[in-house]
Motif scaffolding. Structure first.
Motif, PDB file in Angstrom:
ATOM      1  N   CYS A   1     -13.407  10.155  -1.209  1.00 45.47           N
ATOM      2  CA  CYS A   1     -13.016   9.547   0.073  1.00 45.47           C
ATOM      3  C   CYS A   1     -14.242   9.202   0.905  1.00 45.47           C
ATOM      4  CB  CYS A   1     -12.109  10.497   0.851  1.00 45.47           C
ATOM      5  SG  CYS A   1     -10.452  10.617   0.165  1.00 45.47           S
TER       6      CYS A   1
ATOM      7  N   MET B   1       0.828  -1.188   0.000  1.00 48.73           N
ATOM      8  CA  MET B   1       0.000   0.000   0.000  1.00 48.73           C
ATOM      9  C   MET B   1       0.877   1.259   0.000  1.00 48.73           C
ATOM     10  SD  MET B   1      -3.068   0.870  -0.090  1.00 48.73           S
ATOM     11  CE  MET B   1      -4.422   1.752   0.527  1.00 48.73           C
ATOM     12  N   ASN B   2       2.008   1.213   0.673  1.00 48.11           N
ATOM     13  CA  ASN B   2       2.886   2.370   0.742  1.00 48.11           C
ATOM     14  C   ASN B   2       3.422   2.736  -0.637  1.00 48.11           C
ATOM     15  OD1 ASN B   2       4.320   4.433   1.870  1.00 48.11           O
ATOM     16  ND2 ASN B   2       6.007   3.151   2.539  1.00 48.11           N
ATOM     17  N   THR B   3       3.780   1.741  -1.447  1.00 47.54           N
ATOM     18  CA  THR B   3       4.306   1.994  -2.787  1.00 47.54           C
ATOM     19  C   THR B   3       3.250   2.626  -3.679  1.00 47.54           C
ATOM     20  OG1 THR B   3       5.782   0.099  -2.550  1.00 47.54           O
ATOM     21  CG2 THR B   3       5.411   0.912  -4.769  1.00 47.54           C
ATOM     22  N   VAL B   4       2.020   2.151  -3.585  1.00 47.50           N
ATOM     23  CA  VAL B   4       0.933   2.709  -4.381  1.00 47.50           C
ATOM     24  C   VAL B   4       0.681   4.160  -3.981  1.00 47.50           C
ATOM     25  CG1 VAL B   4      -1.525   2.504  -4.916  1.00 47.50           C
ATOM     26  CG2 VAL B   4      -0.109   0.459  -4.745  1.00 47.50           C
ATOM     27  N   THR B   5       0.728   4.453  -2.712  1.00 49.52           N
ATOM     28  CA  THR B   5       0.529   5.828  -2.242  1.00 49.52           C
ATOM     29  C   THR B   5       1.631   6.740  -2.751  1.00 49.52           C
ATOM     30  OG1 THR B   5      -0.554   5.006  -0.250  1.00 49.52           O
ATOM     31  CG2 THR B   5       0.263   7.255  -0.191  1.00 49.52           C
ATOM     32  N   GLN B   6       2.868   6.290  -2.671  1.00 48.85           N
ATOM     33  CA  GLN B   6       3.979   7.109  -3.145  1.00 48.85           C
ATOM     34  C   GLN B   6       3.919   7.312  -4.656  1.00 48.85           C
ATOM     35  OE1 GLN B   6       7.553   5.276  -1.699  1.00 48.85           O
ATOM     36  NE2 GLN B   6       7.258   6.044   0.385  1.00 48.85           N
TER      37      GLN B   6
ATOM     38  N   GLY C   1       1.204   7.304  -6.479  1.00 51.42           N
ATOM     39  CA  GLY C   1       0.093   8.224  -6.714  1.00 51.42           C
ATOM     40  C   GLY C   1       0.473   9.671  -6.441  1.00 51.42           C
ATOM     41  N   MET C   2       1.204   9.895  -5.360  1.00 49.78           N
ATOM     42  CA  MET C   2       1.635  11.262  -5.052  1.00 49.78           C
ATOM     43  C   MET C   2       2.607  11.779  -6.106  1.00 49.78           C
ATOM     44  SD  MET C   2       1.920  11.438  -0.891  1.00 49.78           S
ATOM     45  CE  MET C   2       3.079  10.107  -0.728  1.00 49.78           C
TER      46      MET C   2
END
Length: 81
Positions: free
Chosen positions: A62, A1-6, A8-9
């Protein structure tokens, strides 16, 4: 999940930067098309309006994601093994 968030940002920053560059028009490095200081301000204003429109849309999305259900059933709580 952290990789997807980064990712996306990073993609969001790149997209907004490309949008800013599109609103700016001419490249500051091109001497045949001089860019005035007002052009930078206008591009910033236009990009800020796009971001202001995206913020409520993101908040709405959201809200549509939903929330975790609250329960009093101890069997519904995952164990920490």
């Amino acid at each position: 999940m952290n990789t997807v968030t980064q990712a996306g940002m990073a993609l969001g920053v790149a997209a907004i930067g490309a949008l800013y560059r599109a609103f700016l028009g001419a490249s500051p490095q091109e001497p045949e098309h001089p860019v005035r200081a007002a052009d930078f301000a206008d591009a910033f204003d236009a990009t800020s309006c796009v971001l202001a429109a995206l913020a409520p849309a993101a908040a709405l999305l959201c809200g549509l994601l939903g929330r975790a259900r609250v329960t009093d059933d101890p069997a519904a709580v995952p164990s920490r093994n």
